[in-house]
Design a protein around this motif. Structure first.
Motif, mmCIF file in Angstrom:
data_model
loop_
_atom_site.group_PDB
_atom_site.id
_atom_site.type_symbol
_atom_site.label_atom_id
_atom_site.label_comp_id
_atom_site.label_asym_id
_atom_site.label_seq_id
_atom_site.Cartn_x
_atom_site.Cartn_y
_atom_site.Cartn_z
ATOM 1 N N GLU A 29 0.831 -1.210 0.000
ATOM 2 C CA GLU A 29 0.000 0.000 0.000
ATOM 3 C C GLU A 29 0.862 1.256 0.000
ATOM 4 O OE1 GLU A 29 -2.461 -0.707 3.390
ATOM 5 O OE2 GLU A 29 -3.763 -2.088 2.290
ATOM 6 N N GLN A 30 1.977 1.230 0.727
ATOM 7 C CA GLN A 30 2.875 2.382 0.747
ATOM 8 C C GLN A 30 3.566 2.535 -0.608
ATOM 9 O OE1 GLN A 30 5.073 1.097 4.298
ATOM 10 N NE2 GLN A 30 4.614 3.119 5.149
ATOM 11 N N ALA A 31 3.995 1.412 -1.175
ATOM 12 C CA ALA A 31 4.655 1.463 -2.483
ATOM 13 C C ALA A 31 3.710 2.011 -3.542
ATOM 14 C CB ALA A 31 5.161 0.083 -2.881
ATOM 15 N N GLU A 32 2.468 1.550 -3.530
ATOM 16 C CA GLU A 32 1.492 2.036 -4.503
ATOM 17 C C GLU A 32 1.258 3.533 -4.352
ATOM 18 O OE1 GLU A 32 -3.028 1.154 -6.102
ATOM 19 O OE2 GLU A 32 -2.104 -0.231 -4.697
ATOM 20 N N ALA A 33 1.140 4.005 -3.115
ATOM 21 C CA ALA A 33 0.946 5.442 -2.877
ATOM 22 C C ALA A 33 2.156 6.231 -3.359
ATOM 23 C CB ALA A 33 0.692 5.698 -1.395
ATOM 24 N N GLY A 34 3.348 5.746 -3.075
ATOM 25 C CA GLY A 34 4.556 6.433 -3.510
ATOM 26 C C GLY A 34 4.674 6.490 -5.025
ATOM 27 N N LEU A 35 4.364 5.389 -5.685
ATOM 28 C CA LEU A 35 4.442 5.356 -7.144
ATOM 29 C C LEU A 35 3.389 6.281 -7.759
ATOM 30 C CD1 LEU A 35 5.026 1.529 -7.616
ATOM 31 C CD2 LEU A 35 6.683 3.352 -8.067
ATOM 32 N N LYS A 36 2.170 6.237 -7.247
ATOM 33 C CA LYS A 36 1.107 7.092 -7.777
ATOM 34 C C LYS A 36 1.383 8.568 -7.494
ATOM 35 C CE LYS A 36 -2.677 3.828 -7.991
ATOM 36 N NZ LYS A 36 -4.027 3.476 -7.547
ATOM 37 N N GLY A 37 2.055 8.868 -6.398
ATOM 38 C CA GLY A 37 2.360 10.245 -6.041
ATOM 39 C C GLY A 37 3.583 10.809 -6.735
ATOM 40 N N SER A 38 4.263 9.988 -7.509
ATOM 41 C CA SER A 38 5.444 10.449 -8.231
ATOM 42 C C SER A 38 5.041 11.279 -9.439
ATOM 43 C CB SER A 38 6.263 9.238 -8.712
ATOM 44 O OG SER A 38 6.711 8.472 -7.620
ATOM 45 N N ALA A 39 5.859 12.254 -9.770
ATOM 46 C CA ALA A 39 5.607 13.063 -10.961
ATOM 47 C C ALA A 39 5.837 12.247 -12.227
ATOM 48 C CB ALA A 39 6.509 14.296 -10.960
ATOM 49 N N LEU A 40 6.776 11.301 -12.156
ATOM 50 C CA LEU A 40 7.108 10.467 -13.310
ATOM 51 C C LEU A 40 7.654 9.143 -12.802
ATOM 52 C CD1 LEU A 40 7.511 10.209 -16.432
ATOM 53 C CD2 LEU A 40 9.830 11.108 -16.058
ATOM 54 N N VAL A 41 7.187 8.069 -13.395
ATOM 55 C CA VAL A 41 7.717 6.726 -13.125
ATOM 56 C C VAL A 41 8.104 6.137 -14.470
ATOM 57 C CG1 VAL A 41 7.201 4.397 -12.295
ATOM 58 C CG2 VAL A 41 6.283 6.372 -11.085
ATOM 59 N N THR A 50 10.251 -6.837 -16.340
ATOM 60 C CA THR A 50 10.671 -5.503 -15.922
ATOM 61 C C THR A 50 12.121 -5.598 -15.449
ATOM 62 O OG1 THR A 50 8.424 -4.948 -15.278
ATOM 63 C CG2 THR A 50 10.176 -3.561 -14.399
ATOM 64 N N VAL A 51 12.994 -4.816 -16.076
ATOM 65 C CA VAL A 51 14.427 -4.920 -15.795
ATOM 66 C C VAL A 51 15.000 -3.658 -15.154
ATOM 67 C CG1 VAL A 51 14.735 -6.632 -17.618
ATOM 68 C CG2 VAL A 51 15.116 -4.208 -18.134
ATOM 69 N N GLY A 52 14.199 -2.591 -15.085
ATOM 70 C CA GLY A 52 14.693 -1.364 -14.472
ATOM 71 C C GLY A 52 13.562 -0.411 -14.164
ATOM 72 N N THR A 53 13.852 0.523 -13.282
ATOM 73 C CA THR A 53 12.893 1.576 -12.945
ATOM 74 C C THR A 53 13.629 2.805 -12.446
ATOM 75 O OG1 THR A 53 10.801 2.048 -11.810
ATOM 76 C CG2 THR A 53 12.482 0.925 -10.519
ATOM 77 N N ALA A 54 12.957 3.920 -12.559
ATOM 78 C CA ALA A 54 13.411 5.182 -11.971
ATOM 79 C C ALA A 54 12.163 6.022 -11.755
ATOM 80 C CB ALA A 54 14.386 5.908 -12.894
ATOM 81 N N ARG A 55 12.221 6.888 -10.758
ATOM 82 C CA ARG A 55 11.065 7.752 -10.536
ATOM 83 C C ARG A 55 11.511 9.139 -10.105
ATOM 84 N NH1 ARG A 55 8.174 7.804 -5.345
ATOM 85 N NH2 ARG A 55 9.566 6.998 -3.748
ATOM 86 N N LEU A 56 10.598 10.077 -10.320
ATOM 87 C CA LEU A 56 10.847 11.477 -10.018
ATOM 88 C C LEU A 56 9.800 11.977 -9.041
ATOM 89 C CD1 LEU A 56 12.198 14.266 -10.671
ATOM 90 C CD2 LEU A 56 10.492 14.478 -12.506
ATOM 91 N N VAL A 57 10.265 12.557 -7.949
ATOM 92 C CA VAL A 57 9.396 13.249 -6.999
ATOM 93 C C VAL A 57 9.689 14.730 -7.206
ATOM 94 C CG1 VAL A 57 8.829 13.563 -4.561
ATOM 95 C CG2 VAL A 57 9.563 11.308 -5.386
ATOM 96 N N TRP A 58 8.646 15.503 -7.515
ATOM 97 C CA TRP A 58 8.849 16.891 -7.917
ATOM 98 C C TRP A 58 7.717 17.759 -7.394
ATOM 99 C CZ3 TRP A 58 7.467 18.976 -13.350
ATOM 100 C CH2 TRP A 58 8.010 20.247 -13.544
ATOM 101 N N ASP A 59 8.055 18.951 -6.933
ATOM 102 C CA ASP A 59 7.031 19.857 -6.425
ATOM 103 C C ASP A 59 6.410 20.713 -7.527
ATOM 104 O OD1 ASP A 59 8.936 21.828 -6.952
ATOM 105 O OD2 ASP A 59 9.174 22.438 -4.861
ATOM 106 N N GLY A 60 6.857 20.538 -8.756
ATOM 107 C CA GLY A 60 6.322 21.305 -9.876
ATOM 108 C C GLY A 60 7.005 22.652 -10.052
#
Length: 93
Positions: A29-41, A50-60
């Motif tokens: 549940e925490q992972a899903e919230a974090g992924l959905k709250g990311s500006a970009l995944v 799936t062999v890789g991932t990166a994500r962006l947390v951004w305030d805009g």
């Protein structure tokens, strides 16, 4: 090998990639919230794997945090992480 980059990753795949780096799993549940709250995944896929991932947390505005840049060990050194970083930087520009 034909790597395709998508903007979605399952919690299961996200936690699998974390485990491949020796990181602890995040509660689903925490992972899903974090992924959905990311500006970009970004998810890198080789076929259905799936062999890789990166994500962006951004305030805009001016603060951006690049998180969880992960590539399976057997796929490292092939430029996958670099492509994901290029996509993040293009998104921010």
């Amino acid at each position: 090998m034909n790597i395709v980059y998508m903007n979605d990753i399952s919690v299961k795949d996200y936690n699998m990639l974390r485990a491949s780096a020796g990181w602890m799993a995040i509660h689903p549940e925490q992972a899903e919230a974090g992924l959905k709250g990311s500006a970009l995944v970004i998810a890198a896929k080789d076929g259905n794997k799936t062999v890789g991932t990166a994500r962006l947390v951004w305030d805009g505005g001016y603060a951006a945090l690049i998180k969880d840049v992960l590539v399976l060990p057997e796929y490292q050194g092939q430029g996958i992480g670099a492509v994901m970083m290029e996509q993040i930087m293009a998104f921010l520009k």
